[in-house]
Design a protein around this motif. Structure first.
Motif, PDB file in Angstrom:
ATOM      1  N   GLU A 181       6.631  37.921  -1.793  1.00 25.27           N
ATOM      2  CA  GLU A 181       6.582  38.652  -0.523  1.00 25.27           C
ATOM      3  C   GLU A 181       7.065  37.753   0.621  1.00 25.27           C
ATOM      4  O   GLU A 181       7.768  38.202   1.527  1.00 25.27           O
ATOM      5  CB  GLU A 181       5.165  39.162  -0.255  1.00 25.27           C
ATOM      6  CG  GLU A 181       4.799  40.359  -1.115  1.00 25.27           C
ATOM      7  CD  GLU A 181       3.418  40.911  -0.801  1.00 25.27           C
ATOM      8  OE1 GLU A 181       3.203  42.100  -1.011  1.00 25.27           O
ATOM      9  OE2 GLU A 181       2.538  40.134  -0.353  1.00 25.27           O
ATOM     10  N   SER A 237       0.212  58.262  -6.213  1.00 31.26           N
ATOM     11  CA  SER A 237      -0.028  56.817  -6.063  1.00 31.26           C
ATOM     12  C   SER A 237       0.762  56.040  -7.103  1.00 31.26           C
ATOM     13  O   SER A 237       1.312  54.973  -6.817  1.00 31.26           O
ATOM     14  CB  SER A 237      -1.517  56.493  -6.237  1.00 31.26           C
ATOM     15  OG  SER A 237      -2.252  57.074  -5.220  1.00 31.26           O
ATOM     16  N   GLU A 268       7.700  52.720  -6.991  1.00 31.99           N
ATOM     17  CA  GLU A 268       8.716  52.542  -5.942  1.00 31.99           C
ATOM     18  C   GLU A 268       8.598  51.167  -5.313  1.00 31.99           C
ATOM     19  O   GLU A 268       9.582  50.478  -5.052  1.00 31.99           O
ATOM     20  CB  GLU A 268       8.539  53.604  -4.853  1.00 31.99           C
ATOM     21  CG  GLU A 268       9.392  54.820  -5.039  1.00 31.99           C
ATOM     22  CD  GLU A 268      10.844  54.476  -5.300  1.00 31.99           C
ATOM     23  OE1 GLU A 268      11.444  53.765  -4.476  1.00 31.99           O
ATOM     24  OE2 GLU A 268      11.361  54.883  -6.346  1.00 31.99           O
ATOM     25  N   TRP A 269       7.351  50.769  -5.058  1.00 29.28           N
ATOM     26  CA  TRP A 269       7.101  49.458  -4.449  1.00 29.28           C
ATOM     27  C   TRP A 269       7.625  48.351  -5.366  1.00 29.28           C
ATOM     28  O   TRP A 269       8.261  47.395  -4.903  1.00 29.28           O
ATOM     29  CB  TRP A 269       5.591  49.288  -4.208  1.00 29.28           C
ATOM     30  CG  TRP A 269       5.250  48.024  -3.489  1.00 29.28           C
ATOM     31  CD1 TRP A 269       5.074  47.856  -2.144  1.00 29.28           C
ATOM     32  CD2 TRP A 269       5.056  46.722  -4.070  1.00 29.28           C
ATOM     33  NE1 TRP A 269       4.786  46.552  -1.853  1.00 29.28           N
ATOM     34  CE2 TRP A 269       4.772  45.831  -3.013  1.00 29.28           C
ATOM     35  CE3 TRP A 269       5.094  46.228  -5.373  1.00 29.28           C
ATOM     36  CZ2 TRP A 269       4.523  44.475  -3.227  1.00 29.28           C
ATOM     37  CZ3 TRP A 269       4.856  44.871  -5.577  1.00 29.28           C
ATOM     38  CH2 TRP A 269       4.578  44.020  -4.513  1.00 29.28           C
ATOM     39  N   MET A 270       7.372  48.498  -6.657  1.00 33.03           N
ATOM     40  CA  MET A 270       7.830  47.481  -7.608  1.00 33.03           C
ATOM     41  C   MET A 270       9.354  47.360  -7.600  1.00 33.03           C
ATOM     42  O   MET A 270       9.898  46.260  -7.630  1.00 33.03           O
ATOM     43  CB  MET A 270       7.360  47.825  -9.022  1.00 33.03           C
ATOM     44  CG  MET A 270       5.992  47.300  -9.367  1.00 33.03           C
ATOM     45  SD  MET A 270       5.942  45.493  -9.428  1.00 33.03           S
ATOM     46  CE  MET A 270       4.216  45.248  -9.804  1.00 33.03           C
ATOM     47  N   ASP A 288       4.218  55.876  -5.905  1.00 29.48           N
ATOM     48  CA  ASP A 288       4.328  54.889  -4.813  1.00 29.48           C
ATOM     49  C   ASP A 288       4.371  53.469  -5.379  1.00 29.48           C
ATOM     50  O   ASP A 288       5.137  52.618  -4.940  1.00 29.48           O
ATOM     51  CB  ASP A 288       3.136  55.003  -3.862  1.00 29.48           C
ATOM     52  CG  ASP A 288       3.173  56.286  -3.045  1.00 29.48           C
ATOM     53  OD1 ASP A 288       4.224  56.956  -3.047  1.00 29.48           O
ATOM     54  OD2 ASP A 288       2.139  56.607  -2.434  1.00 29.48           O
ATOM     55  N   HIS A 289       3.496  53.242  -6.339  1.00 26.65           N
ATOM     56  CA  HIS A 289       3.394  51.908  -6.939  1.00 26.65           C
ATOM     57  C   HIS A 289       4.719  51.511  -7.605  1.00 26.65           C
ATOM     58  O   HIS A 289       5.213  50.392  -7.425  1.00 26.65           O
ATOM     59  CB  HIS A 289       2.267  51.916  -7.962  1.00 26.65           C
ATOM     60  CG  HIS A 289       2.132  50.655  -8.759  1.00 26.65           C
ATOM     61  ND1 HIS A 289       1.683  49.482  -8.214  1.00 26.65           N
ATOM     62  CD2 HIS A 289       2.404  50.390 -10.063  1.00 26.65           C
ATOM     63  CE1 HIS A 289       1.687  48.543  -9.152  1.00 26.65           C
ATOM     64  NE2 HIS A 289       2.117  49.065 -10.276  1.00 26.65           N
ATOM     65  N   ARG A 303      11.413  48.004  -5.142  1.00 25.52           N
ATOM     66  CA  ARG A 303      11.852  47.339  -3.902  1.00 25.52           C
ATOM     67  C   ARG A 303      11.507  45.858  -3.926  1.00 25.52           C
ATOM     68  O   ARG A 303      12.205  45.036  -3.345  1.00 25.52           O
ATOM     69  CB  ARG A 303      11.183  47.993  -2.685  1.00 25.52           C
ATOM     70  CG  ARG A 303      11.704  49.370  -2.344  1.00 25.52           C
ATOM     71  CD  ARG A 303      11.295  49.750  -0.924  1.00 25.52           C
ATOM     72  NE  ARG A 303       9.861  49.624  -0.699  1.00 25.52           N
ATOM     73  CZ  ARG A 303       8.966  50.562  -0.999  1.00 25.52           C
ATOM     74  NH1 ARG A 303       9.360  51.702  -1.519  1.00 25.52           N
ATOM     75  NH2 ARG A 303       7.682  50.364  -0.763  1.00 25.52           N
ATOM     76  N   HIS A 304      10.412  45.538  -4.593  1.00 26.59           N
ATOM     77  CA  HIS A 304       9.955  44.154  -4.647  1.00 26.59           C
ATOM     78  C   HIS A 304      10.916  43.292  -5.466  1.00 26.59           C
ATOM     79  O   HIS A 304      11.153  42.132  -5.129  1.00 26.59           O
ATOM     80  CB  HIS A 304       8.559  44.118  -5.263  1.00 26.59           C
ATOM     81  CG  HIS A 304       7.931  42.769  -5.339  1.00 26.59           C
ATOM     82  ND1 HIS A 304       7.423  42.118  -4.222  1.00 26.59           N
ATOM     83  CD2 HIS A 304       7.722  41.927  -6.380  1.00 26.59           C
ATOM     84  CE1 HIS A 304       6.933  40.946  -4.595  1.00 26.59           C
ATOM     85  NE2 HIS A 304       7.098  40.798  -5.899  1.00 26.59           N
TER      86      HIS A 304
END
Lengths: 100, 522
Positions: B148, A68, A74-76, A71-72, A78-79
């Protein structure tokens, strides 16, 4: 486990309670920490005996928490940007330059 | 726990908290609010009120009940906020704005009870202007949720605090916040063009350069925008803001380098910041105490060899070709300073985690190494580059003195972050673990004294008490008049002029002095 059943922590893998409560043997990595699964670091249990007691996690939950976090992060990435440039690439290019 | 012996006059200098509203005044207040707000916009339960009594900063747990508001309201429009404030002003009941509640200087803590105005329902995106590159939003939205939506248009609002996922635009305005990537994009004061602001009397002001709107630079009239930023809720409530937008970065680079010596790391971070690389968005210096703490408890650093004693990270955002070219320049500078690259995994992972430090579960250690539950706090200051080493040394001595006396406090090391694109000054912060369950009056008094001492060190070195958090908590606030000089008297004059009844977040920033008998105007 039959041949039709995939190995590893997949949704279709059988759940065996005993397996899940036997983590890999710990390996000491510093004076205050040990590792069980690769890259899973834990405080030395001897340092969690008075004020905060170490909790027992089934293996799947330990791995879930670790993944997790991945994942977190990775998300950051991409964000904030469309791609990440790896420093090792640039370092290799800089080290390949003539120094003068 | 060791008992601390703080001097008597330092134990408690703040006025006692008033009693909760009695039944009669509460009924009067509710009767006035009900025509303005729906039933579900007025919260009176114990849980709703206790949860809005504190922020993540260390908190005198033993005095929690003194910070509980009388009620909470959840307005959904500027007009509702204005009416609530008018009612509060008429009834002489304190009003405290609360946005994400992530601040580290108690701006959202209701020191005198009253009404907490929680702005989370002001979370609308009113407009995205693609041509002029602005977004107009309610102040209850977070930058994460806004981004977003903006990503669909390839746009980005680059206000990036360590509480990025949970802090709200209004809180960033009330704090005049600092951004991790401000060296490239500027900080909140640069990114907010204008905003609607409810004054303490309930009047509504639109403030920005000139008449506000979407103007980024005006020379017409007083520059009032900054006055209504960073006031920690003492001058009113921002409700709707127009923000500058940028292209969403194509590429990110965040190399981390290690050093076996703090002075080398300090020299390197200075050189990186002074290099003038256009995509340079920030750099961070980790000192030896920080590395020791990370090696204790952060899985990324535990395996690092013992000769790693200081770290530097730099971060860049922009188009890929720009970032690659600028990045190579930074790598050359780092090489000249003896830096060792820490690898892609730590570099990328640690930087991504910096946007969200509030999600980290925390623990510290007793002096004999046992793990204890601790909350995190950091004391910050704005310090010139050349003064960072001296300030760091003095701050660690202050915390070491606390720790010698008690296990309630643990030194978690220091960061120094670039504030500007030239490297002139740094947000320095010392992270301190606090065992809140063991806080009592003596430990709290010792903490308050330490905060005062930390602020004094920043001032003695020509710095400012805070680059980001604000400076209105017990301890540090005592030195604000010294820091601002005549400017503090102007603060008192402004406060009295705009808030004649002292209803807007009273008890903060020593502004009660504006109402002391004998204070002369002008």
């Amino acid at each position: 486990m039959g041949d039709e059943q995939p190995h590893g922590p997949a949704a279709s893998a059988p759940y065996r309670f005993a397996e899940q409560h036997v983590p890999p043997a710990p390996v000491r990595v510093s004076e205050v920490a040990q590792t069980t699964f690769e890259h899973v670091y834990e405080v030395d249990p001897r340092l969690m005996q008075e004020h905060v007691l170490q909790q027992v996690f089934p293996n799947w939950d330990t791995l879930r928490i670790m993944r997790s976090r991945g994942d977190h992060l990775e998300w950051m990435h991409r964000h904030f940007a469309d791609k990440v440039i790896t420093g090792s690439q640039l370092l290799a290019e800089v080290e390949g330059e003539p120094q003068g | 726990m060791t008992t601390l012996n703080a001097p008597e006059d330092e134990l408690e200098t703040w006025p006692p908290t008033p009693a909760p509203l009695d039944a009669g005044r509460m009924e009067t207040l509710l009767a006035a609010l009900r025509p303005v707000l729906a039933e579900d916009q007025i919260l009176t339960s114990k849980a709703d009120r206790y949860n809005r009594a504190r922020v993540p900063a260390p908190f005198p747990i033993h005095r929690w009940s003194e910070r509980v508001p009388d009620l909470v309201v959840l307005p959904s429009s500027t007009e509702q906020v204005a009416q609530i404030v008018r009612i509060a002003n008429d009834l002489r009941i304190p009003v405290v704005p609360r946005d994400g509640g992530t601040g580290l200087t108690d701006g959202a803590v209701p020191l005198r009870r009253g009404i907490v105005v929680d702005v989370k329902r002001l979370n609308q995106i009113h407009e995205i202007d693609l041509e002029n590159r602005t977004a107009t939003v309610g102040t209850g939205i977070s930058a994460l949720k806004l981004n977003e939506r903006l990503a669909r248009h390839g746009l980005f609002y680059p206000d990036d605090p360590a509480s990025y996922p949970c802090s709200l635009v209004g809180g960033r305005i009330g704090t005049s916040g600092w951004s991790l990537i401000g060296a490239r994009y500027g900080h909140t004061r640069d990114l907010v063009l204008s905003f609607d602001h409810v004054l303490p009397t309930g009047a509504v002001l639109h403030v920005g350069d000139g008449g506000g709107g979407k103007i980024s630079k005006s020379s017409s009239g007083y520059q009032l925008k900054h006055l209504f930023m960073g006031h920690q809720g003492t001058l009113g409530i921002a409700t709707k803001a127009t923000l500058k937008l940028y292209p969403k970065p194509e590429a990110e680079l965040s190399p981390f380098w290690s050093f076996d010596d703090y002075d080398d790391a300090h020299a390197c971070v200075g050189a990186l910041a002074r290099a003038g690389v256009a995509t340079f968005s920030g750099a961070v210096l980790f000192d030896e105490h920080k590395v020791a703490y990370l090696r204790r408890d952060d899985e990324a650093y535990i395996p690092q060899p013992h000769d790693v004693r200081a770290l530097v990270c730099a971060v860049m955002y922009g188009y890929e070709d720009e970032v690659r070219a600028g990045g190579k320049r930074l790598f050359r500078i780092a090489r000249e300073h003896g830096a060792r690259y820490l690898g892609d995994e730590i570099s990328e992972g640690d930087w991504a985690a910096r946007h969200d430090r509030y999600a980290t579960p925390l623990h510290g250690r007793t002096k004999d190494g046992q793990v204890i539950p601790m909350s995190w706090h950091c004391e910050d200051a704005a310090v010139n580059y050349t003064k960072v080493p001296a300030v760091s040394k003095a701050w660690h001595e202050i915390i070491a003195d606390l720790r010698r006396k008690t296990d309630v406090f643990d030194d978690w090391g220091m960061f120094a972050y670039t504030s500007a694109d030239t490297g002139v000054d740094y947000l320095t912060e010392i992270d301190v673990g606090i065992w809140e369950q063991r806080l009592d009056a003596d430990a709290w008094a010792a903490w308050v004294k330490a905060k005062r001492d930390i602020a004094a060190v920043a001032l003695a070195h020509g710095g400012s008490i805070s680059a980001c958090h604000g400076s209105c908590r017990e301890g540090e606030v005592d030195l604000v008049p010294e820091e601002l000089g005549r400017g503090f008297e102007v603060m008192l004059d402004v406060k009295r002029a705009l808030d004649p009844n002292n209803i807007m977040n009273p008890g903060k920033y020593l502004l009660d002095r504006a109402y002391d008998e004998g204070v002369t105007r002008g």
